[in-house]
Design an enzyme around this catalytic site. Structure first.
Site, PDB file in Angstrom:
ATOM      1  CG  ASP A   1      48.157  56.239  36.123  1.00 55.93           C
ATOM      2  OD1 ASP A   1      48.561  55.093  36.366  1.00 55.93           O
ATOM      3  OD2 ASP A   1      48.548  56.901  35.141  1.00 55.93           O
TER       4      ASP A   1
ATOM      5  CG  HIS B   1      45.159  52.789  35.199  1.00 51.37           C
ATOM      6  ND1 HIS B   1      46.027  53.424  34.355  1.00 51.37           N
ATOM      7  CD2 HIS B   1      43.927  53.233  34.848  1.00 51.37           C
ATOM      8  CE1 HIS B   1      45.350  54.219  33.532  1.00 51.37           C
ATOM      9  NE2 HIS B   1      44.079  54.119  33.815  1.00 51.37           N
TER      10      HIS B   1
END
Ligand SMILES: *[C@@H]1O[C@H](CO)[C@@H](O)[C@H](O)[C@H]1NC(C)=O
Length: 397
Positions: A223, A246
């Site tokens: 993430d 991310h």
């Protein structure tokens, strides 16, 4: 020095005291609590939770500076709350070993965190590996079964004057490190490593905190490498390698109607490699009084990044709770300076701002992003600002 159990070594203690007193006026003696002396076993099998709790209780109750020492080896630990306030504000935790979370994710379940520091002032953690053993929970989540949300590996809540250096966090169930409601936190030489497809395993999350510094760290995870939530102010991030992951994200902001803003964030000298985003600001597409302002993204290198520069004010996962609404979050004074590299998609710069609260004071300076060896594209909606120096892709502001 940290390895001595000084309480049982009066000679060492008095010699050290002489040294301390001669060099530092009125420096207090340091007591070291070795977790093994308190019953912990470095055998990767015996639960050492109680020994760590008792080391903390003694350290926190010490009137003088005190150190918890964790020698090499694997220590199995359940949830540990390092609760303050303490009697001294010079606590060291020196870790040579690995702390291992329960591999059965139902043990921590919905507890929220595994190692929690709460109401502490003046704690330095150095060295060590934290192994969250999150793979079982990731598998559960990706199978679509109903699973617990999982635990953050290391969290600091309502604390101040925290230093974390040379720490490694592996395979967290959820976020690796969370800084929540804190002042003056410095992290340096932190390594985060988890699989690129592990769900919700943000590297470092900062919210409701001021004067947080994150330096010289390497983060690869499933993430956000670093996520910045409501109420983060005076945050400095420098010299970070991110990817997979991310990217570095301010947001999601504006989920709530009443929300504290994000202000004074510097993200400097970061390399993004194969990430979903580079530098992103993301807000829910719904009413809120939140804001993000005075943000500097400087000296970034993008290597094959899907969305190198992104403002997304229309976040609405599952189209629930926001359709037909627009973001109330005001984004202003955001500078992108010296950002170079390659985009993995055609649109390398995207400012998708709120129709009710257009982005203002967006500055692009010396930006060069290419897609397949050609100029990439830029797309701007409700964004105002200026470009200076060589900016490619251009034509947006
Ligand atoms: C942000 O930085 C400005 C300029 O240095 C300063 O005046 C302001 O107080 C800072 N904001 C916060 C919330 O600390």
């Amino acid at each position: 020095m940290a390895k001595y159990h000084m309480r049982s070594c009066p000679l060492v203690l008095s010699l050290l005291s002489i040294l301390f007193y001669s060099s530092i006026v009125l420096a207090a003696p340091v007591t070291t609590y070795n977790v093994v002396s308190l019953g912990a076993k470095a055998d990767g099998g015996t639960d050492s939770t109680q020994a760590f709790i008792s080391a903390w209780t003694k350290t926190c109750a010490s009137a003088n500076p005190a150190i918890i020492y964790v020698p090499a080896g694997r220590f199995d630990l359940g949830k540990v709350v390092f609760n303050g306030p303490c009697m001294n504000s010079a606590i060291g935790i020196h870790i040579d070993g690995t702390l291992v979370a329960p591999s059965d994710y139902s043990v921590l379940g919905n507890d929220g965190n595994w190692l929690l520091f709460e109401h502490v002032d003046g704690v330095t953690i150095s060295g060590g590996i934290l192994d969250g053993q999150g793979a079982g929970l990731w598998d559960c989540k990706s199978s679509g079964k109903s699973c617990p949300s999982g635990a953050t590996t290391l969290e600091f809540t309502n604390s101040k004057n925290i230093v974390v250096s040379s720490l490694t966090s592996l395979n967290s169930q959820m976020f690796h490190i969370v800084v929540n409601g804190c002042q003056k936190v410095k992290m340096q030489g932190v390594t985060v490593a988890a699989s690129g497809d592990s769900p919700n395993t943000d590297g470092i999350h900062v919210q409701l905190s001021s004067d947080v510094t994150i330096l010289s760290s390497k983060i690869r995870t499933g993430d956000d490498c670093i996520s910045i939530g409501p109420g983060a102010t005076n945050l400095w991030i420098e010299n970070v390698a991110c990817g997979p992951g991310h990217g570095i994200s301010i947001g999601s902001l504006g989920k709530d109607l009443q929300e504290v803003g994000v202000e004074n964030v510097t993200v400097k000298t970061v390399t993004f490699t194969g990430t979903q985003n580079g530098v992103r600001i993301k807000t829910w597409g719904r009413p809120s009084n939140g804001f993000a302002r005075n943000i500097l993204f400087q000296h970034a290198i993008m290597v094959d990044v899907q969305n190198p520069i992104l403002i997304d004010q229309n976040y609405c996962p599952g189209n629930e709770g926001c359709p037909g609404q627009v973001s109330g979050v005001k984004i202003s004074d955001v500078t992108y300076q010296d950002i170079h590299g390659t985009s993995a998609t055609e649109v390398a710069v995207k400012f998708d701002c709120s129709s009710e609260n257009p982005c203002s004071g967006i500055r692009l300076e010396d930006v060069k992003l290419t897609y397949k060896n050609q100029a990439a594209q830029a797309s701007c909606t409700y964004a105002a600002g200026t470009s200076s120096g060589a900016v490619q892709p251009s034509g947006c502001l």
